[in-house]
Every structure is written in structure tokens, then in C-alpha cells.
Design a protein around this motif. Structure first.
Motif, PDB file in Angstrom:
ATOM      1  N   MET A   1      40.594  22.759  10.203  1.00  0.00           N
ATOM      2  CA  MET A   1      40.250  21.352  10.242  1.00  0.00           C
ATOM      3  C   MET A   1      40.905  20.594   9.093  1.00  0.00           C
ATOM      4  O   MET A   1      41.250  19.440   9.249  1.00  0.00           O
ATOM      5  CB  MET A   1      38.732  21.198  10.186  1.00  0.00           C
ATOM      6  CG  MET A   1      38.327  19.761  10.217  1.00  0.00           C
ATOM      7  SD  MET A   1      36.980  19.548  11.325  1.00  0.00           S
ATOM      8  CE  MET A   1      36.022  18.408  10.462  1.00  0.00           C
ATOM      9  N   ARG A   2      41.079  21.234   7.976  1.00  0.00           N
ATOM     10  CA  ARG A   2      41.674  20.575   6.824  1.00  0.00           C
ATOM     11  C   ARG A   2      43.094  20.064   7.114  1.00  0.00           C
ATOM     12  O   ARG A   2      43.425  18.945   6.746  1.00  0.00           O
ATOM     13  CB  ARG A   2      41.651  21.525   5.645  1.00  0.00           C
ATOM     14  CG  ARG A   2      42.136  20.887   4.390  1.00  0.00           C
ATOM     15  CD  ARG A   2      41.989  21.827   3.230  1.00  0.00           C
ATOM     16  NE  ARG A   2      42.580  21.223   2.066  1.00  0.00           N
ATOM     17  CZ  ARG A   2      42.446  21.661   0.860  1.00  0.00           C
ATOM     18  NH1 ARG A   2      41.718  22.732   0.645  1.00  0.00           N
ATOM     19  NH2 ARG A   2      43.023  21.072  -0.135  1.00  0.00           N
ATOM     20  N   PRO A   3      44.004  20.827   7.767  1.00  0.00           N
ATOM     21  CA  PRO A   3      45.351  20.318   8.081  1.00  0.00           C
ATOM     22  C   PRO A   3      45.307  19.075   8.972  1.00  0.00           C
ATOM     23  O   PRO A   3      46.113  18.164   8.822  1.00  0.00           O
ATOM     24  CB  PRO A   3      46.037  21.475   8.794  1.00  0.00           C
ATOM     25  CG  PRO A   3      45.329  22.696   8.333  1.00  0.00           C
ATOM     26  CD  PRO A   3      43.913  22.260   8.103  1.00  0.00           C
TER      27      PRO A   3
ATOM     28  N   VAL B   1      42.991  16.738   8.996  1.00  0.00           N
ATOM     29  CA  VAL B   1      42.581  15.601   8.151  1.00  0.00           C
ATOM     30  C   VAL B   1      43.762  15.132   7.311  1.00  0.00           C
ATOM     31  O   VAL B   1      44.018  13.929   7.199  1.00  0.00           O
ATOM     32  CB  VAL B   1      41.374  15.990   7.262  1.00  0.00           C
ATOM     33  CG1 VAL B   1      41.079  14.908   6.239  1.00  0.00           C
ATOM     34  CG2 VAL B   1      40.147  16.262   8.115  1.00  0.00           C
ATOM     35  N   LEU B   2      44.490  16.071   6.728  1.00  0.00           N
ATOM     36  CA  LEU B   2      45.657  15.706   5.915  1.00  0.00           C
ATOM     37  C   LEU B   2      46.724  15.025   6.773  1.00  0.00           C
ATOM     38  O   LEU B   2      47.338  14.037   6.345  1.00  0.00           O
ATOM     39  CB  LEU B   2      46.225  16.950   5.237  1.00  0.00           C
ATOM     40  CG  LEU B   2      45.371  17.550   4.121  1.00  0.00           C
ATOM     41  CD1 LEU B   2      45.998  18.851   3.619  1.00  0.00           C
ATOM     42  CD2 LEU B   2      45.209  16.563   2.988  1.00  0.00           C
TER      43      LEU B   2
ATOM     44  N   THR C   1      46.277  13.317   9.546  1.00  0.00           N
ATOM     45  CA  THR C   1      45.778  11.993   9.925  1.00  0.00           C
ATOM     46  C   THR C   1      45.912  11.019   8.764  1.00  0.00           C
ATOM     47  O   THR C   1      46.336   9.876   8.949  1.00  0.00           O
ATOM     48  CB  THR C   1      44.302  12.088  10.386  1.00  0.00           C
ATOM     49  OG1 THR C   1      44.221  12.996  11.467  1.00  0.00           O
ATOM     50  CG2 THR C   1      43.770  10.727  10.807  1.00  0.00           C
TER      51      THR C   1
END
Length: 146
Positions: free
Chosen positions: A1-3, A5-6, A8
């Protein structure tokens, strides 16, 4: 999920940056008002483009005063086709002016020969010189058309 968010956040930042950019416009040349197109003759020669120069010979353009010096060109035409453009005057008050002229003027001449008109793009970093060149060339072509 972190990639995700980055990615976006990165895309959002890019979109905001692009929307903040303003379109490029040429600065006005000092003391010179834009020329209006010359009216073409009602009956151009057979095969000629309306508004295109029809003369043969060398036609000297107006000297155009810019913020950095005078720009003047002479256009040589053969049966309405631009065969060469010679720079008669260019800004040369200092080394920077000469450097800008040395890279901008050949490019402008190449563009004019390719376009067969003064409707050419300015050279980046040489806006005033480009605008002076374009206006002087247009006045030479106006004389060829007359």
C-alpha cells in the motif's frame, strides 16, 4: 500500500506543478509595434499562394531596434521563393550579445528558409533578437510582395 500512496502523491505534485506553469510569450520589442499582415492582391499569379511574396531579387528589411541592439536582414528571392537571408545588423555590444547572435541567427535563417516565410519560432534565450529578425524579415518580404 505504501508504493501506491507515494505514486499518488507524486502524480498529484506533478499535476499541480504543470497547472502552475504559464504559457511562454515573447516579450515585446522595445519601441516597435507588431506589424499587421499586408493585404494580398486580389489576383495572385497562377500557382502562387495568396499573400506569398512574388518578387525576384534582394529586398532589405527595416532595421528593428531591440533592447540589445538593432537587427536587420536582407532576403533574396527567386520567383517568390526565399533562397537566402543575410543578416546586415545584429546586436554586438558585448561578448554575450555576439554569443547569442552566433547561435540564434543561423537557426532563424534555417527556419525562415524552411518555412518560406517570417512565420517562424523564436530561438530560446534570444527572444529580442528573434523578434527583431522576424520583423525585419517580414518587412523585406512585404517589399518583395509590393
Amino acid at each position: 500500500m505504501r508504493p501506491a500512496v507515494l505514486a499518488t502523491m507524486g502524480i498529484s505534485a506533478l499535476i499541480v506543478t504543470l497547472l502552475a506553469l504559464k504559457p511562454h510569450q515573447l516579450p515585446a520589442v522595445a519601441g516597435v509595434s507588431p506589424r499587421s499582415p499586408t493585404a494580398s492582391s486580389p489576383h495572385p499569379p497562377s500557382g502562387a499562394t495568396p499573400g506569398a511574396p512574388t518578387g525576384t531579387g534582394t529586398f532589405t528589411g527595416d532595421p528593428i531596434d531591440t533592447q540589445y541592439g538593432t537587427v536587420q536582414v536582407a532576403a533574396t528571392l527567386s520567383k517568390g521563393k526565399i533562397t537566402s537571408v543575410k543578416v546586415l545588423q545584429a546586436p554586438d555590444q558585448n561578448g554575450r550579445d555576439r554569443q547569442i547572435a552566433s547561435y540564434a541567427l543561423p537557426r532563424l535563417t534555417q527556419e525562415a528558409l524552411g518555412a518560406q516565410s517570417a512565420h517562424i519560432d523564436a530561438v530560446s534565450g534570444a527572444s529580442y533578437t528573434s523578434e527583431g529578425y522576424i520583423q525585419s524579415l517580414q518587412s523585406a518580404l512585404d517589399r518583395a510582395h509590393a
